[in-house]
Write a protein that holds these residues in place. Structure first.
Motif, PDB file in Angstrom:
ATOM      1  N   ARG A 138       1.044  -1.051   0.055  1.00 38.94           N
ATOM      2  CA  ARG A 138       0.064  -0.352  -0.011  1.00 38.94           C
ATOM      3  C   ARG A 138       0.746   1.321   0.093  1.00 38.94           C
ATOM      4  O   ARG A 138       0.411   2.773  -0.338  1.00 38.94           O
ATOM      5  CB  ARG A 138      -0.574   0.165   1.392  1.00 38.94           C
ATOM      6  CG  ARG A 138      -2.098  -1.043   0.991  1.00 38.94           C
ATOM      7  CD  ARG A 138      -2.989  -0.568   2.381  1.00 38.94           C
ATOM      8  NE  ARG A 138      -4.764  -2.255   2.319  1.00 38.94           N
ATOM      9  CZ  ARG A 138      -3.696  -3.357   1.708  1.00 38.94           C
ATOM     10  NH1 ARG A 138      -2.876  -3.607   1.983  1.00 38.94           N
ATOM     11  NH2 ARG A 138      -5.543  -3.580   1.655  1.00 38.94           N
ATOM     12  N   ARG A 364       1.773  12.297  -7.587  1.00 39.02           N
ATOM     13  CA  ARG A 364       2.191  12.486  -6.511  1.00 39.02           C
ATOM     14  C   ARG A 364       3.274  13.094  -6.027  1.00 39.02           C
ATOM     15  O   ARG A 364       4.222  12.500  -4.896  1.00 39.02           O
ATOM     16  CB  ARG A 364       2.176  11.133  -6.666  1.00 39.02           C
ATOM     17  CG  ARG A 364       1.142  10.130  -6.858  1.00 39.02           C
ATOM     18  CD  ARG A 364       1.796   8.579  -6.846  1.00 39.02           C
ATOM     19  NE  ARG A 364       0.711   7.820  -7.097  1.00 39.02           N
ATOM     20  CZ  ARG A 364       0.671   6.545  -6.816  1.00 39.02           C
ATOM     21  NH1 ARG A 364       1.871   6.256  -6.930  1.00 39.02           N
ATOM     22  NH2 ARG A 364      -0.595   5.566  -7.167  1.00 39.02           N
ATOM     23  N   ALA A 367       2.566  14.978  -2.350  1.00 41.80           N
ATOM     24  CA  ALA A 367       2.789  14.074  -1.272  1.00 41.80           C
ATOM     25  C   ALA A 367       3.901  13.462  -1.391  1.00 41.80           C
ATOM     26  O   ALA A 367       4.575  12.859  -0.056  1.00 41.80           O
ATOM     27  CB  ALA A 367       1.579  12.857  -1.533  1.00 41.80           C
ATOM     28  N   THR A 371       6.469  14.241   2.192  1.00 43.14           N
ATOM     29  CA  THR A 371       7.075  13.170   2.808  1.00 43.14           C
ATOM     30  C   THR A 371       8.893  12.604   3.220  1.00 43.14           C
ATOM     31  O   THR A 371       9.104  13.017   4.275  1.00 43.14           O
ATOM     32  CB  THR A 371       7.178  11.392   1.838  1.00 43.14           C
ATOM     33  OG1 THR A 371       5.370  11.404   1.659  1.00 43.14           O
ATOM     34  CG2 THR A 371       7.628  10.451   2.463  1.00 43.14           C
ATOM     35  N   LEU A 395       1.680   9.787   3.679  1.00 47.03           N
ATOM     36  CA  LEU A 395       1.143   8.636   2.543  1.00 47.03           C
ATOM     37  C   LEU A 395      -0.957   8.864   3.506  1.00 47.03           C
ATOM     38  O   LEU A 395      -1.620   8.867   2.056  1.00 47.03           O
ATOM     39  CB  LEU A 395       0.338   7.182   3.675  1.00 47.03           C
ATOM     40  CG  LEU A 395       1.829   6.102   2.927  1.00 47.03           C
ATOM     41  CD1 LEU A 395       1.875   4.628   4.062  1.00 47.03           C
ATOM     42  CD2 LEU A 395       1.556   5.556   2.254  1.00 47.03           C
ATOM     43  N   LEU A 396      -1.092   9.795   4.934  1.00 51.08           N
ATOM     44  CA  LEU A 396      -1.539  10.881   4.633  1.00 51.08           C
ATOM     45  C   LEU A 396      -2.238  12.007   3.862  1.00 51.08           C
ATOM     46  O   LEU A 396      -3.192  11.767   2.853  1.00 51.08           O
ATOM     47  CB  LEU A 396      -1.828  11.376   6.069  1.00 51.08           C
ATOM     48  CG  LEU A 396      -2.887  12.044   6.539  1.00 51.08           C
ATOM     49  CD1 LEU A 396      -3.810  11.079   6.672  1.00 51.08           C
ATOM     50  CD2 LEU A 396      -2.124  13.282   7.958  1.00 51.08           C
ATOM     51  N   HIS A 398      -1.442  11.677   0.302  1.00 48.79           N
ATOM     52  CA  HIS A 398      -1.344  10.947  -0.637  1.00 48.79           C
ATOM     53  C   HIS A 398      -3.121  10.253  -0.376  1.00 48.79           C
ATOM     54  O   HIS A 398      -3.653  10.530  -2.093  1.00 48.79           O
ATOM     55  CB  HIS A 398      -0.436   9.807  -1.085  1.00 48.79           C
ATOM     56  CG  HIS A 398      -0.845   9.036  -1.925  1.00 48.79           C
ATOM     57  ND1 HIS A 398      -0.597   9.338  -3.275  1.00 48.79           N
ATOM     58  CD2 HIS A 398      -1.597   7.918  -1.833  1.00 48.79           C
ATOM     59  CE1 HIS A 398      -1.219   8.188  -3.786  1.00 48.79           C
ATOM     60  NE2 HIS A 398      -1.280   7.046  -3.556  1.00 48.79           N
ATOM     61  N   THR A 399      -3.303  10.234   0.398  1.00 49.67           N
ATOM     62  CA  THR A 399      -4.629   9.954   0.238  1.00 49.67           C
ATOM     63  C   THR A 399      -5.992  10.575   0.156  1.00 49.67           C
ATOM     64  O   THR A 399      -6.778  10.935  -0.284  1.00 49.67           O
ATOM     65  CB  THR A 399      -4.896   8.662   1.786  1.00 49.67           C
ATOM     66  OG1 THR A 399      -4.286   7.534   2.182  1.00 49.67           O
ATOM     67  CG2 THR A 399      -6.587   8.962   1.836  1.00 49.67           C
ATOM     68  N   ALA A 400      -5.028  11.629   1.053  1.00 50.72           N
ATOM     69  CA  ALA A 400      -6.233  13.227   0.895  1.00 50.72           C
ATOM     70  C   ALA A 400      -6.229  13.614  -0.869  1.00 50.72           C
ATOM     71  O   ALA A 400      -7.166  13.984  -1.472  1.00 50.72           O
ATOM     72  CB  ALA A 400      -5.291  14.463   2.053  1.00 50.72           C
ATOM     73  N   GLU A 402      -5.781  12.028  -3.629  1.00 50.03           N
ATOM     74  CA  GLU A 402      -6.444  10.878  -4.343  1.00 50.03           C
ATOM     75  C   GLU A 402      -7.967  10.368  -4.157  1.00 50.03           C
ATOM     76  O   GLU A 402      -8.443  11.066  -4.647  1.00 50.03           O
ATOM     77  CB  GLU A 402      -5.615   9.252  -3.772  1.00 50.03           C
ATOM     78  CG  GLU A 402      -4.027   9.206  -4.575  1.00 50.03           C
ATOM     79  CD  GLU A 402      -3.949   8.848  -6.429  1.00 50.03           C
ATOM     80  OE1 GLU A 402      -4.673   8.290  -6.768  1.00 50.03           O
ATOM     81  OE2 GLU A 402      -3.695   9.686  -6.353  1.00 50.03           O
ATOM     82  N   TYR A 403      -8.194  10.522  -3.355  1.00 45.43           N
ATOM     83  CA  TYR A 403      -9.251  11.292  -2.414  1.00 45.43           C
ATOM     84  C   TYR A 403      -9.918  12.596  -3.114  1.00 45.43           C
ATOM     85  O   TYR A 403     -11.325  12.217  -4.321  1.00 45.43           O
ATOM     86  CB  TYR A 403      -9.998  11.007  -0.988  1.00 45.43           C
ATOM     87  CG  TYR A 403     -11.428  11.676  -0.584  1.00 45.43           C
ATOM     88  CD1 TYR A 403     -12.340  10.854  -0.688  1.00 45.43           C
ATOM     89  CD2 TYR A 403     -11.950  12.954  -0.334  1.00 45.43           C
ATOM     90  CE1 TYR A 403     -13.592  11.112  -0.542  1.00 45.43           C
ATOM     91  CE2 TYR A 403     -13.061  13.319  -0.212  1.00 45.43           C
ATOM     92  CZ  TYR A 403     -13.879  12.091   0.013  1.00 45.43           C
ATOM     93  OH  TYR A 403     -15.449  12.330   0.009  1.00 45.43           O
ATOM     94  N   LYS A 404      -9.375  14.117  -3.254  1.00 49.72           N
ATOM     95  CA  LYS A 404      -9.665  15.024  -3.834  1.00 49.72           C
ATOM     96  C   LYS A 404      -9.592  15.140  -4.876  1.00 49.72           C
ATOM     97  O   LYS A 404     -10.846  15.172  -6.002  1.00 49.72           O
ATOM     98  CB  LYS A 404      -8.313  16.127  -3.682  1.00 49.72           C
ATOM     99  CG  LYS A 404      -9.095  17.359  -4.363  1.00 49.72           C
ATOM    100  CD  LYS A 404      -8.264  18.419  -3.522  1.00 49.72           C
ATOM    101  CE  LYS A 404      -8.003  19.623  -4.296  1.00 49.72           C
ATOM    102  NZ  LYS A 404      -7.175  20.542  -3.928  1.00 49.72           N
TER     103      LYS A 404
END
Length: 410
Positions: A138, A364, A367, A371, A395-396, A398-400, A402-404
């Motif tokens: 992941r 990416r 993000a 990092t 990762l936080l 990246h998740t935010a 990607e969600y956007k």
């Protein structure tokens, strides 16, 4: 040899190392392995010496501690590397050793050994139940590469921050490196190491009066288990080893383009830790900085042949285990500027590769930058170093992001 691609990173398949190890040996890979030993041992063995002195341990037990660790992970890493063709680098837990400088004081040593057994047992369980591979899958390649660059950035800057401390030594090392990169790039690190040690002797920077060679005595201590030692030592050692060494070490392998059997390797470190704990070993983990040296382009242009560097590193530690306590004193005698500059020069190519891979994907990139910055900051929290927190922050983010993007595209 076929390559696959994941997140833009080339992933070499394991080479049939047991059949071709002799053919794959190169001076650059051997030099990278030796530099990794020099940097890792010289930079962190002193922590165990300090922790042992603070806890009132005698020289024999301190030597057994360092020697048993060196033998366990040196043999394990060399065996795994030669068997799989992957550069598997194992190490002791440096954050764990730093933790013990204060935490070991006042704890009966047999109870400390029991805590080491507990930490190793928890690591073994995580590996056997396969809990590591899903976590590693992941982690996007760009985030892993950014963490790698962040971990190593301070080592690169260490070249220049040490010029003022030992200008003649460090500038000569830099000049040697540049000359070798121009005319003999594969042997640059090896030549720099030889020149640096020769200059240190010539400039009388090595304190020969500290040397006291003697063989390691492997001292057995029967473990005793207590709730206090488990809470104050065992569980913190396990958490710190997993967060600050194992996950970053595996992520560094991934960033270098390899697909390691993560859970199996972590299980192996736990088993080796169990075997070595009664002799004083606090934690066998995956290597991070040493892995970066052994998996970088300086070790070999062909990623499939860099396992020789990891095997050299492991065998070097097996040899050091015989005189571990004395060698720890020897590394204390080397100039700190030599070790810092050598590490930085050996890691320049890996830093470049990590930054390039981290910023390759525009989507990416932000993000990855988070990092890199969080990791390079060097901050720690709950006794866990910045490599883990940088990975978590990336990762936080990246998740935010990607969600956007997913919401925008819906």
């Amino acid at each position: 040899m076929s390559d696959t691609t994941q997140s833009g990173i080339n992933l070499p398949s394991p080479s049939p190392a047991p059949h071709h190890a002799r053919r794959d040996i190169s001076a650059s890979a051997v030099a990278a392995g030796l530099v990794a030993v020099l940097v890792s041992f010289g930079g962190t063995a002193v922590l165990m010496v300090q922790a042992g002195h603070a806890a009132g341990l005698d020289a024999a037990r301190i030597g057994s501690w360092i020697g048993s660790l060196s033998l366990a992970f040196g043999f394990g890493g060399a065996f795994y590397s030669l068997r799989t063709g992957l550069p598997i680098v194992m190490a002791w837990s440096t954050p764990g050793a730093a933790l013990l400088v204060t935490a070991l004081v006042g704890v009966p040593f047999n109870e400390a050994i029991g805590a080491y057994v507990l930490a190793a047992g928890l690591t073994l369980i995580c590996g056997l139940f396969g809990w590591i591979d899903p976590i590693l899958r992941r982690i996007p390649g760009e985030i892993a590469a950014a963490m790698l660059a962040g971990v190593l950035l301070n080592f690169g800057m260490g070249i220049f921050s040490n010029v003022g401390k030992q200008p003649a030594l460090v500038l000569a090392m830099c000049a040697t490196y540049l000359a070798c990169r121009r005319w003999a790039p594969r042997y640059a690190v090896l030549v720099v190491m030889v020149v640096a040690i020769a200059l240190a002797f010539g400039l009388d920077l090595i304190r020969l009066d500290l040397l006291d060679w003697h063989l390691t005595e492997f001292v057995w201590t029967t473990p005793a288990f207590s709730a206090q030692a488990a809470v104050s030592l065992g569980i913190p050692l396990f958490v710190v080893a997993m967060a600050s060494q194992n996950l970053p070490g595996l992520a560094i392998l991934q960033a270098a383009g390899y697909l390691p059997p993560a859970s199996r390797i972590v299980a192996a470190t736990g088993l080796l830790g169990l075997l070595a704990a009664p002799f004083g070993a606090h934690s066998v983990t995956m290597g991070a900085i040493s892995a970066a040296i052994c998996t970088g382009p300086e070790a070999h242009p062909d990623p499939a042949k860099r396992y020789i560097a990891a095997a050299t590193y492991g065998l070097g530690y097996v040899g050091l285990s015989v005189v571990a306590g004395a060698v720890a004193v020897f590394f204390q005698a080397l100039p700190a500027a030599l070790l810092a500059a050598l590490a930085g020069l050996a890691l320049l190519g890996t830093i470049v590769g990590g930054m390039a891979a981290a910023m390759a994907n525009p989507q990416r990139r932000e993000a990855a930058l988070i990092t890199l910055l969080a990791t390079a900051s060097g901050f720690s929290f709950w006794g866990i170093g910045s490599a883990f927190w940088g990975l978590a922050a990336g990762l936080l983010a990246h998740t935010a992001f990607e969600y956007k993007r997913a919401k925008a595209g819906a």
